[in-house]
Scaffold this active site. Structure first.
Site, mmCIF file in Angstrom:
data_model
loop_
_atom_site.group_PDB
_atom_site.id
_atom_site.type_symbol
_atom_site.label_atom_id
_atom_site.label_comp_id
_atom_site.label_asym_id
_atom_site.label_seq_id
_atom_site.Cartn_x
_atom_site.Cartn_y
_atom_site.Cartn_z
ATOM 1 N N GLY A 92 0.359 -0.882 0.057
ATOM 2 C CA GLY A 92 -0.492 0.068 -0.563
ATOM 3 C C GLY A 92 0.788 1.283 -0.096
ATOM 4 O O GLY A 92 0.172 2.269 -0.082
ATOM 5 N N ARG A 93 2.124 1.423 0.162
ATOM 6 C CA ARG A 93 3.120 2.376 0.024
ATOM 7 C C ARG A 93 3.823 2.206 -0.151
ATOM 8 O O ARG A 93 5.424 2.533 0.199
ATOM 9 C CB ARG A 93 2.992 2.832 1.552
ATOM 10 C CG ARG A 93 3.474 2.690 2.529
ATOM 11 C CD ARG A 93 3.375 3.092 4.340
ATOM 12 N NE ARG A 93 3.738 2.177 4.890
ATOM 13 C CZ ARG A 93 4.223 2.769 6.469
ATOM 14 N NH1 ARG A 93 4.120 4.350 6.353
ATOM 15 N NH2 ARG A 93 4.190 2.205 7.634
ATOM 16 N N ASP A 125 -2.180 7.620 2.604
ATOM 17 C CA ASP A 125 -1.226 8.284 1.210
ATOM 18 C C ASP A 125 -0.086 7.306 1.170
ATOM 19 O O ASP A 125 0.724 8.701 0.312
ATOM 20 C CB ASP A 125 -1.430 9.765 2.002
ATOM 21 C CG ASP A 125 -0.139 9.448 3.624
ATOM 22 O OD1 ASP A 125 0.540 8.106 3.682
ATOM 23 O OD2 ASP A 125 -0.153 10.566 4.141
ATOM 24 N N GLY A 126 0.224 6.495 1.562
ATOM 25 C CA GLY A 126 1.080 5.376 0.778
ATOM 26 C C GLY A 126 2.632 6.148 0.798
ATOM 27 O O GLY A 126 3.473 6.155 0.303
ATOM 28 N N ARG A 179 14.718 -0.962 1.368
ATOM 29 C CA ARG A 179 15.083 -1.638 2.160
ATOM 30 C C ARG A 179 15.527 -2.921 1.571
ATOM 31 O O ARG A 179 15.721 -3.545 -0.109
ATOM 32 C CB ARG A 179 14.061 -2.705 2.511
ATOM 33 C CG ARG A 179 13.774 -3.589 3.277
ATOM 34 C CD ARG A 179 12.765 -4.368 4.450
ATOM 35 N NE ARG A 179 11.512 -3.481 4.504
ATOM 36 C CZ ARG A 179 10.141 -3.200 4.770
ATOM 37 N NH1 ARG A 179 10.598 -3.672 3.242
ATOM 38 N NH2 ARG A 179 10.519 -2.330 5.078
ATOM 39 N N ARG A 186 5.365 -12.543 1.157
ATOM 40 C CA ARG A 186 5.706 -12.883 2.245
ATOM 41 C C ARG A 186 4.523 -14.286 2.686
ATOM 42 O O ARG A 186 4.193 -14.617 1.470
ATOM 43 C CB ARG A 186 4.549 -11.743 2.945
ATOM 44 C CG ARG A 186 5.207 -10.576 2.842
ATOM 45 C CD ARG A 186 4.026 -9.419 2.199
ATOM 46 N NE ARG A 186 4.949 -8.283 2.122
ATOM 47 C CZ ARG A 186 5.011 -6.950 2.363
ATOM 48 N NH1 ARG A 186 4.598 -7.103 3.778
ATOM 49 N NH2 ARG A 186 6.103 -6.103 2.324
ATOM 50 N N ASP A 257 1.562 -11.502 7.126
ATOM 51 C CA ASP A 257 1.562 -10.289 5.886
ATOM 52 C C ASP A 257 2.889 -9.710 6.340
ATOM 53 O O ASP A 257 3.752 -9.319 5.317
ATOM 54 C CB ASP A 257 0.835 -8.810 5.477
ATOM 55 C CG ASP A 257 0.792 -8.066 6.259
ATOM 56 O OD1 ASP A 257 -0.128 -8.533 7.362
ATOM 57 O OD2 ASP A 257 0.968 -7.722 7.019
ATOM 58 N N ASN A 258 3.537 -9.675 7.098
ATOM 59 C CA ASN A 258 5.085 -9.004 7.776
ATOM 60 C C ASN A 258 6.007 -10.205 7.579
ATOM 61 O O ASN A 258 6.990 -9.802 8.534
ATOM 62 C CB ASN A 258 5.015 -8.460 9.350
ATOM 63 C CG ASN A 258 3.798 -7.517 8.991
ATOM 64 O OD1 ASN A 258 3.911 -6.530 8.110
ATOM 65 N ND2 ASN A 258 3.535 -6.965 10.387
#
Length: 474
Positions: A92-93, A125-126, A179, A186, A257-258
């Site tokens: 999403g961002r 807002d990303g 990163r 995931r 998801d992490n």
């Protein structure tokens, strides 16, 4: 750009073709002010020779790197968030910006955070706060120094926008981060395709991951490949659980998801490093039930692996999947034993002896609510630790009669590095820590005075600790 001989661009993700990601565009930021570049990580993928201007061009404006993905890709995934299934998430961002080989020959990803909106931004807002980026740098550098398997914060560029956030003073400064990690795929990536009963893409994803992340040729039936993949991921995630515990690190959001399929600690949220041993400590203020409390992290990760197995249930038999899952506890405790001995800087004596000694250590730390980093600093090096622990603020507790067995046991171990005590880190008399009070003080200087000196000082201290420990590979 100057191309190093070590730079080897890749486009492996494109092998997956349609259905795994969406092409997106990076935001056009008002400013691009370089705040951090990780030259150690850059050297590992052949990008060390970039000038600062070239660095900003690629990691602030996202001009594509050569011989790799040319259009950013926002990955599709679902996930359990605090054990509630959410089908409305994805990148999403952030997006997958590039792939390349590192000096070990591994396929690596450069992924972004705060790079703009995507189809999965929902009402967001990303963007990324500068504070969030600063916190992630410090966490990843500290974990790296402690010998854990973690992603590297590769770049942080301030972007000149003012962001409004509900959980910190607003408006606040913005940034875009990059990163470096072995994979951004995931557990939730598999869950998404299982949710749609898309066995074709599930099979394709399993084969891709085995080939590129585990160097396994995808032989045998689809079921055999799924079981092999589950075994490999579970081994890595069991090691991740051990890394978290040995480092005294509280992740905060161990959602599916992490958790990536290569087992790195990444996607840092409301993390904390323990000030003292507290199994019930939680990092996220919204974790009211303590689901991801420090002492429950291994259970949380085991549960996540069950969700991966569930996602594979359409291509492998339930009984066989459960047989694989049953090995997690033994893998975790074996990995934890190795990592705790490494943190103590001592050579193994054998499982039975080591487990008995580590139980004494664990009992001491829980009973005395021991300062986490201080304990491992004071007792580093086994038989060579006596002079150091006797100068510690904790000396009186260590000398309690009830801890005679622990003292004798720890002092009987041979050090991994007999000359470690000559390093200035161990001459200083105190451990390097990264507690929330320190992080907030560092941020306050940046936020109010644009003073980055405390930030750079802390990174220097962390690097000094890393040099002293030089944790052997596992």
């Amino acid at each position: 750009m100057p191309i190093s001989d070590n730079y080897k661009g890749e486009t492996a993700f494109l092998d997956l073709s349609e259905g795994f990601a969406d092409e997106v565009k990076a935001a056009n930021f008002p400013k691009t002010l370089l705040r951090f570049r990780n030259d150690r990580a850059a050297a590992s993928v052949g990008l060390y020779e970039l000038s600062d201007d070239e660095w900003i061009d690629h990691f602030g404006r996202f001009t594509p790197l050569p011989n790799t993905i040319q259009t950013p890709l926002a990955q599709r995934y679902h996930g359990h968030q605090f054990r509630n299934y959410n089908p409305d998430i994805g990148d999403g961002r952030g997006f997958l910006f590039a792939q390349m080989r590192d000096t070990q020959g591994r396929l690596m990803d450069l992924g972004t955070k705060g790079s703009g909106t995507t189809p999965y931004s929902r009402s967001g807002d990303g963007r990324l706060t500068l504070k969030g980026g600063v916190r992630e740098i410090m966490a990843s550098e500290m974990l790296n120094a402690l010998g854990t398997y973690t992603s590297d914060t590769f770049s942080l560029i301030e972007t000149g926008e003012q962001l409004v956030r509900g959980d910190e003073p607003s408006p606040t400064r913005s940034a875009v981060m990059v990163r470096l990690t072995h994979s951004h795929i995931r557990i939730g990536t598999f869950q998404r395709h299982a949710y749609f009963s898309d066995t074709e893409r599930l099979n394709k994803l399993v084969e891709y991951c085995l080939k590129y992340y585990y160097d396994e040729m995808p032989f045998g039936s689809a079921a055999d490949r799924a079981l092999l993949f589950l075994e490999r991921v579970m081994e890595r995630v069991a090691e991740q659980a051990a890394d978290l515990m040995a480092a005294g690190y509280v992740h905060g959001v161990l959602n599916t998801d992490n958790i990536n399929i290569t087992g790195e600690i990444f996607d840092f949220g409301p993390w904390r490093l323990l000030s003292h041993m507290d199994l019930n400590f939680t990092a996220a203020y919204f974790d009211e039930q303590g689901l991801y409390a420090f002492g429950r992290q291994a259970d949380a990760l085991h549960w996540n692996i069950y969700q991966l197995a569930g996602a594979l249930a359409d291509i492998a038999e339930e009984k066989a999947l459960k047989e694989v899952l049953s090995a997690f506890p033994s893998q975790y405790f074996s990995a934890l034993r190795t990592r705790l001995l490494r943190r103590l800087g001592v050579k193994e004596k054998g499982q039975k002896i080591d487990d008995a000694v580590l139980k004494l250590v664990n009992d001491y730390m829980i009973t005395e609510k021991a300062p986490y980093e201080r304990f491992f600093y004071d007792w580093y090096g086994g038989q060579l630790a006596e002079t150091r622990f006797r100068k510690s603020p904790e000396e009186a507790k260590y000398l309690g009669d009830q801890y005679n067995d622990m003292r004798a046991a720890l002092l009987s171990y041979d050090p991994v590095k007999p000359d470690f005590g000559d390093h200035q880190y161990f001459q200083a008399g105190r451990p390097c820590t990264l507690l929330i009070e320190e992080v907030e003080q560092i941020w306050a200087e940046i936020a109010h005075h644009d003073n980055w000196q405390l930030f750079h000082n802390k990174l220097s201290q962390i690097n000094n600790m890393a040099s002293a420990l030089k944790a052997p590979s596992i």
